[in-house]
Design a protein around this motif. Structure first.
Motif, PDB file in Angstrom:
ATOM      1  N   ARG A 214     -63.118 -17.989 -33.649  1.00 20.22           N
ATOM      2  CA  ARG A 214     -64.334 -18.374 -32.911  1.00 20.22           C
ATOM      3  C   ARG A 214     -64.880 -19.699 -33.425  1.00 20.22           C
ATOM      4  O   ARG A 214     -65.469 -20.480 -32.661  1.00 20.22           O
ATOM      5  N   VAL A 217     -63.631 -23.009 -31.768  1.00 15.96           N
ATOM      6  CA  VAL A 217     -64.065 -23.387 -30.422  1.00 15.96           C
ATOM      7  C   VAL A 217     -64.931 -24.646 -30.495  1.00 15.96           C
ATOM      8  O   VAL A 217     -65.867 -24.737 -31.298  1.00 15.96           O
ATOM      9  N   GLU A 218     -64.593 -25.637 -29.671  1.00 12.98           N
ATOM     10  CA  GLU A 218     -65.334 -26.903 -29.643  1.00 12.98           C
ATOM     11  C   GLU A 218     -65.879 -27.150 -28.250  1.00 12.98           C
ATOM     12  O   GLU A 218     -65.275 -26.778 -27.240  1.00 12.98           O
ATOM     13  N   GLN A 219     -67.052 -27.793 -28.230  1.00 12.76           N
ATOM     14  CA  GLN A 219     -67.668 -28.167 -26.969  1.00 12.76           C
ATOM     15  C   GLN A 219     -67.237 -29.589 -26.603  1.00 12.76           C
ATOM     16  O   GLN A 219     -67.121 -30.455 -27.450  1.00 12.76           O
ATOM     17  N   GLY A 220     -66.975 -29.817 -25.360  1.00 12.35           N
ATOM     18  CA  GLY A 220     -66.583 -31.163 -24.945  1.00 12.35           C
ATOM     19  C   GLY A 220     -65.949 -31.120 -23.565  1.00 12.35           C
ATOM     20  O   GLY A 220     -65.802 -30.056 -22.953  1.00 12.35           O
ATOM     21  N   GLU A 221     -65.567 -32.333 -23.086  1.00 11.61           N
ATOM     22  CA  GLU A 221     -64.982 -32.418 -21.747  1.00 11.61           C
ATOM     23  C   GLU A 221     -63.493 -32.676 -21.794  1.00 11.61           C
ATOM     24  O   GLU A 221     -62.836 -32.739 -20.746  1.00 11.61           O
ATOM     25  N   GLN A 225     -58.948 -29.957 -25.376  1.00 14.44           N
ATOM     26  CA  GLN A 225     -59.872 -29.216 -26.236  1.00 14.44           C
ATOM     27  C   GLN A 225     -60.373 -27.946 -25.546  1.00 14.44           C
ATOM     28  O   GLN A 225     -60.495 -26.887 -26.174  1.00 14.44           O
ATOM     29  N   LEU A 226     -60.661 -28.057 -24.252  1.00 10.47           N
ATOM     30  CA  LEU A 226     -61.127 -26.885 -23.506  1.00 10.47           C
ATOM     31  C   LEU A 226     -60.053 -25.799 -23.448  1.00 10.47           C
ATOM     32  O   LEU A 226     -60.338 -24.618 -23.633  1.00 10.47           O
ATOM     33  N   SER A 229     -59.754 -24.227 -26.850  1.00  6.46           N
ATOM     34  CA  SER A 229     -60.890 -23.350 -27.114  1.00  6.46           C
ATOM     35  C   SER A 229     -60.752 -22.024 -26.380  1.00  6.46           C
ATOM     36  O   SER A 229     -61.067 -20.953 -26.913  1.00  6.46           O
ATOM     37  N   LYS A 230     -60.253 -22.088 -25.125  1.00  4.28           N
ATOM     38  CA  LYS A 230     -60.053 -20.851 -24.367  1.00  4.28           C
ATOM     39  C   LYS A 230     -59.023 -19.946 -25.037  1.00  4.28           C
ATOM     40  O   LYS A 230     -59.196 -18.728 -25.102  1.00  4.28           O
TER      41      LYS A 230
END
Length: 369
Positions: A214, A217-221, A225-226, A229-230
């Protein structure tokens, strides 16, 4: 108090099968067990609270019934080692499977102890059992007569006489078998405990790894990375499911086969104590016979009477012991069979639930691909 209990035959006013240790309450270092039993008349339910001292009071009171004919041939239901709210490593080692996790397993063991005493053809008749199950006044909390020196003396005498040859082939064979089975039962319980502890460690490790995923998981566009994270989130969910599965497997092990192996081990020790008591009586009888043979004419008649009384007592003890051994062997098979069946049923149910959960995770991963 123990001295206030009359040694009279009593009929229990409770339904033995309804006896339950429903809860344990912690008050500092003291553990109080809540015991519930239905009145045999069907008019209500008894609710009593008992500390470990009360259980000891009951056990020691039954131990002290020296005037009950044949009592030394009884295999006394074994009381679990005293548990503590903040137990040391030494106490936990002594408790074995009963020292793991919450208090459900320990309460079940204490419940089994009370039920077996209440159902016993000799022990269940003692008035102390009725008082223990129904009296609102705790019987052993203020004063417990432990007879520790008497029991220690009996244990030491039993150890000295362990190698004494028995006059009855049945009991010699039973002693030989018990010596082997006691070691095997203890080893089986210890190895099963190792399995459960390993399962608990695996569950904890899975939980830590799930949390670590967990954190990735990184925030970004950024699409990569998305996607990463998934994948981390889904893997975290998978390891959470693994943690729940292994935890359930460990809990099933404790509540079924673990309790069965623990009880088997303690009962082997209880039978060993009974066999040692009988062997000590055999040694006493042989000594009495020798004394009668060597007695001078003036004391011959008196010594013969002593010898006859000792023979009668020993024969009665042996008769009770044979009945107890037969009863224990039948109960042992039934108990282990029941533990194995419950163990299989619970593990199959857990496996089915886990398979369904893992199948959902697999479908989710396929959808991501």
């Amino acid at each position: 108090m123990m001295e206030e209990v009359n040694e009279v035959t009593s009929t229990l006013s409770v339904d033995i099968q309804s006896i339950k240790v429903t809860e344990v309450v912690k008050d500092g270092a003291t553990l109080t067990f809540l015991i519930e039993s239905e009145k045999l008349s069907g008019t209500g339910v008894y609710h009593v609270d008992r500390t470990y001292d009360d259980f000891e009071w009951l056990q020691q009171h039954l131990f002290s019934q020296e005037e009950v004919s044949g009592i030394q041939g009884v295999i006394f239901p074994p009381l679990p080692v005293k548990a503590q709210a903040n137990a040391s490593a030494k106490v936990i080692k002594q408790l074995g499977i009963l020292g793991l996790g919450e208090w459900q397993a320990y309460c079940k063991a204490m419940e089994t102890f009370v039920r077996q005493i209440a159902a016993h053809s000799i022990l269940g008749k003692n008035n102390a059992v009725e008082i223990f199950l129904t009296s609102s006044d705790p019987p052993g909390r203020h004063r417990v007569r432990k007879n520790i020196f008497n029991r220690l003396s009996q244990a030491m005498e039993g150890m000295r006489n362990e190698g004494h040859k028995d006059v009855d082939e049945f009991f010699q064979t039973e002693r030989d078998h018990n010596l082997v089975f006691t070691g095997c039962a203890k080893t089986a319980a210890e190895r099963f405990l190792d399995v459960v502890q390993t399962e608990q460690k695996i569950a904890v490790a899975c939980g830590h790894f799930s949390t670590a995923l967990r954190l990735c998981v990184e925030q970004g566009e950024d699409p990569d990375q998305l996607d990463f994270s998934k994948v981390c989130v889904k893997l975290s969910e998978v390891f959470e499911s693994i943690q729940k599965n292994v935890t359930s497997v460990a809990e099933n092990n404790v509540s079924t086969l673990g309790l069965g192996l623990d009880l088997e081990s303690r009962y082997q020790e209880a039978e060993k104590e009974m066999l040692n008591r009988r062997t000590c009586k055999l040694v006493e009888l042989e000594t009495t016979r020798r004394n009668a043979e060597k007695a001078k004419p003036v004391k011959k008649a008196a010594m013969e009477e002593v010898k006859k009384a000792a023979e009668t007592e020993f024969d009665h003890i042996s008769g009770v012991a044979k009945e107890e051994i037969a009863r224990l062997q039948a109960a042992r098979v039934k108990m282990l069979q029941q533990a194995l069946v419950q163990w299989c049923e619970k593990q199959l149910l857990t496996a089915k639930e886990s398979a369904d959960q893992f199948n959902q995770h697999l479908q989710a991963f396929r959808g991501m691909a």
